[in-house]
Design an enzyme around this catalytic site. Structure first.
Site, PDB file in Angstrom:
ATOM      1  N   LYS A 188       4.846 -11.180   9.946  1.00 41.29           N
ATOM      2  CA  LYS A 188       3.336 -11.147   8.965  1.00 41.29           C
ATOM      3  C   LYS A 188       3.849 -11.948   7.871  1.00 41.29           C
ATOM      4  O   LYS A 188       2.881 -12.464   7.063  1.00 41.29           O
ATOM      5  CB  LYS A 188       3.239  -9.918   8.677  1.00 41.29           C
ATOM      6  CG  LYS A 188       3.816  -9.034   7.670  1.00 41.29           C
ATOM      7  CD  LYS A 188       3.002  -7.610   7.421  1.00 41.29           C
ATOM      8  CE  LYS A 188       3.997  -6.859   6.537  1.00 41.29           C
ATOM      9  NZ  LYS A 188       3.821  -7.441   5.363  1.00 41.29           N
ATOM     10  N   ASP A 189       5.058 -12.058   7.478  1.00 44.45           N
ATOM     11  CA  ASP A 189       5.363 -12.708   6.176  1.00 44.45           C
ATOM     12  C   ASP A 189       5.714 -14.385   6.430  1.00 44.45           C
ATOM     13  O   ASP A 189       6.186 -15.095   5.431  1.00 44.45           O
ATOM     14  CB  ASP A 189       6.926 -12.229   5.660  1.00 44.45           C
ATOM     15  CG  ASP A 189       6.546 -10.731   5.170  1.00 44.45           C
ATOM     16  OD1 ASP A 189       5.303 -10.591   4.733  1.00 44.45           O
ATOM     17  OD2 ASP A 189       7.307 -10.115   4.738  1.00 44.45           O
ATOM     18  N   ARG A 212      -6.204 -10.215   2.249  1.00 44.08           N
ATOM     19  CA  ARG A 212      -6.843  -9.751   3.345  1.00 44.08           C
ATOM     20  C   ARG A 212      -7.235  -8.271   3.159  1.00 44.08           C
ATOM     21  O   ARG A 212      -8.316  -7.716   3.452  1.00 44.08           O
ATOM     22  CB  ARG A 212      -5.873  -9.685   4.755  1.00 44.08           C
ATOM     23  CG  ARG A 212      -6.188  -8.900   5.647  1.00 44.08           C
ATOM     24  CD  ARG A 212      -5.087  -9.001   6.705  1.00 44.08           C
ATOM     25  NE  ARG A 212      -4.073  -8.158   6.257  1.00 44.08           N
ATOM     26  CZ  ARG A 212      -3.726  -6.867   6.389  1.00 44.08           C
ATOM     27  NH1 ARG A 212      -4.538  -6.289   6.800  1.00 44.08           N
ATOM     28  NH2 ARG A 212      -2.601  -6.342   5.938  1.00 44.08           N
ATOM     29  N   ARG A 213      -6.272  -7.628   2.602  1.00 45.80           N
ATOM     30  CA  ARG A 213      -6.456  -6.113   2.410  1.00 45.80           C
ATOM     31  C   ARG A 213      -7.715  -6.172   1.098  1.00 45.80           C
ATOM     32  O   ARG A 213      -8.397  -5.142   1.105  1.00 45.80           O
ATOM     33  CB  ARG A 213      -5.165  -5.387   1.906  1.00 45.80           C
ATOM     34  CG  ARG A 213      -4.228  -5.126   2.826  1.00 45.80           C
ATOM     35  CD  ARG A 213      -3.128  -4.514   2.381  1.00 45.80           C
ATOM     36  NE  ARG A 213      -1.951  -4.099   3.451  1.00 45.80           N
ATOM     37  CZ  ARG A 213      -0.781  -4.376   3.391  1.00 45.80           C
ATOM     38  NH1 ARG A 213      -0.174  -4.624   2.344  1.00 45.80           N
ATOM     39  NH2 ARG A 213       0.032  -4.226   4.479  1.00 45.80           N
ATOM     40  N   ARG A 268       3.614  -5.997  -6.136  1.00 46.20           N
ATOM     41  CA  ARG A 268       4.572  -6.395  -5.420  1.00 46.20           C
ATOM     42  C   ARG A 268       6.114  -5.799  -5.176  1.00 46.20           C
ATOM     43  O   ARG A 268       6.028  -5.042  -6.110  1.00 46.20           O
ATOM     44  CB  ARG A 268       4.457  -8.036  -5.518  1.00 46.20           C
ATOM     45  CG  ARG A 268       3.475  -8.826  -5.225  1.00 46.20           C
ATOM     46  CD  ARG A 268       3.835 -10.350  -4.961  1.00 46.20           C
ATOM     47  NE  ARG A 268       5.000 -10.530  -4.259  1.00 46.20           N
ATOM     48  CZ  ARG A 268       6.192 -11.233  -4.726  1.00 46.20           C
ATOM     49  NH1 ARG A 268       6.018 -12.079  -6.015  1.00 46.20           N
ATOM     50  NH2 ARG A 268       7.306 -11.682  -3.948  1.00 46.20           N
ATOM     51  N   ARG A 277       7.316  -0.445  -4.591  1.00 39.37           N
ATOM     52  CA  ARG A 277       6.048  -0.118  -4.682  1.00 39.37           C
ATOM     53  C   ARG A 277       5.498   1.323  -4.876  1.00 39.37           C
ATOM     54  O   ARG A 277       4.748   1.759  -5.299  1.00 39.37           O
ATOM     55  CB  ARG A 277       5.335  -0.679  -3.505  1.00 39.37           C
ATOM     56  CG  ARG A 277       5.242  -2.316  -3.351  1.00 39.37           C
ATOM     57  CD  ARG A 277       4.358  -2.786  -2.188  1.00 39.37           C
ATOM     58  NE  ARG A 277       4.942  -4.324  -1.945  1.00 39.37           N
ATOM     59  CZ  ARG A 277       4.041  -5.190  -1.262  1.00 39.37           C
ATOM     60  NH1 ARG A 277       2.843  -4.828  -0.857  1.00 39.37           N
ATOM     61  NH2 ARG A 277       4.513  -6.222  -1.099  1.00 39.37           N
ATOM     62  N   CYS A 320      -1.719 -18.076   2.717  1.00 39.57           N
ATOM     63  CA  CYS A 320      -1.445 -16.796   2.042  1.00 39.57           C
ATOM     64  C   CYS A 320      -2.804 -16.394   1.299  1.00 39.57           C
ATOM     65  O   CYS A 320      -3.103 -15.190   0.732  1.00 39.57           O
ATOM     66  CB  CYS A 320      -0.550 -16.712   1.326  1.00 39.57           C
ATOM     67  SG  CYS A 320      -0.542 -17.627  -0.271  1.00 39.57           S
TER      68      CYS A 320
END
Length: 290
Positions: free
Chosen positions: A80-81, A128-129, A146, A152, A239
């Site tokens: 996903k990155d 997206r979130r 981040r 986090r 992104c």
């Protein structure tokens, strides 16, 4: 081969994922493996959102350069990155079986995201979130956040946040599943393309390495991520793009592909099923952009 040199980021999650890869390679008969830690730009700059400093590719650029220079044989990534395109001479060669693709909610004060008060502060940087949160929980206020998983979690406490959103797969791999308060099912928050998948990148012309990696490639996961990445390619997603896309196998052997895209303030969704990942991606992309 005498050995395989695996390049990885140095975060606890990246190192854990590399150990998972090593176990799979050992099953394929590889006896000697070396882990080479490479610091990426994405790891070094933590005070700005990814879309302000160059995007997801900043987690892969230095690993890809090490591959091109022959310093490592395989780069281990969280899929996903990664961007949907690759530098000349490199390719996505294999993926491991997908872990939990869902996003999850973590909080020190609230048992579930449904219990959040108005104007709750939720830590996340992902467009997206943010887009899907605004759609599902319109009073939530998102706060840029981040860093690796442990960072986090610490920032959630220090900043007095009502909660944060993380990928479930990473927490499970780190043995932190008990921290999860609630899961967002994929129909409520569509995951990022490739979420929950460990990806192995190599040089196109390194035939020996590629043959070994093909032995541990998970075919069903490969079909799913092929469809997901193809949607990103169709819409030229970056992104900056608030898009979720997730494919999964059906009992009849076909693939289902669901996606959500925020475009000019409007949420568009698409769901389709089919046999060919590329045809399915084309169909979903057309629906999103119609």
């Amino acid at each position: 081969m005498d050995r395989i040199r695996l390049g990885t980021r140095g975060s606890p999650l990246a190192l854990k994922q590399t150990e998972i890869v090593k176990r799979e390679l050992a099953k394929a008969g590889v006896k000697v493996m070396e882990t080479i830690i490479i610091s990426t730009t994405g790891d070094q700059i933590l005070d700005k959102p990814l879309y302000d400093i160059g995007g997801k590719g900043l987690f892969a650029k230095e690993l890809q350069q090490a591959l091109l220079e022959g310093k490592i044989d395989v780069a281990v990534h969280s899929l996903k990155d990664m961007e949907w395109h690759f530098p000349a001479g490199l390719q996505l060669t294999a993926v491991l079986e997908r872990d939990d693709p869902r996003d999850c909610f973590l909080s020190l004060t609230h048992p579930h995201y449904d219990a959040l008060p108005p104007n709750a502060l939720i830590g996340t940087c992902a467009p997206r979130r943010i887009a899907q949160l605004r759609y599902r929980l319109p009073t939530v206020v998102t706060i840029p956040l981040r860093g690796n998983v442990q960072t986090r979690l610490q920032k959630m406490k220090e900043m007095g946040l009502d909660g944060i959103i993380l990928a479930a797969a990473g927490l499970k791999r780190l043995g932190l599943e008990s921290q999860i308060k609630a899961y967002f099912e994929t129909n409520l928050m569509v995951p990022a393309a490739g979420q929950g998948v460990i990806a192995l990148e190599s040089r196109v012309d390194d035939h020996n390495i590629n043959a070994i990696l093909q032995q541990i490639n998970h075919a069903a996961t490969w079909s799913c991520i092929t469809a997901e990445k193809a949607v990103l390619a169709h819409i030229k997603g970056t992104c900056h793009t608030p898009i979720g896309v997730y494919a999964y196998p059906l009992n009849n052997g076909r693939l289902a592909l669901q996606s959500v895209l925020e475009n000019e303030g409007r949420i568009r969704t698409a769901l389709a099923e089919g046999d060919d990942p590329y045809e399915l991606a084309t169909q979903v992309a057309r629906s999103l952009l119609a």
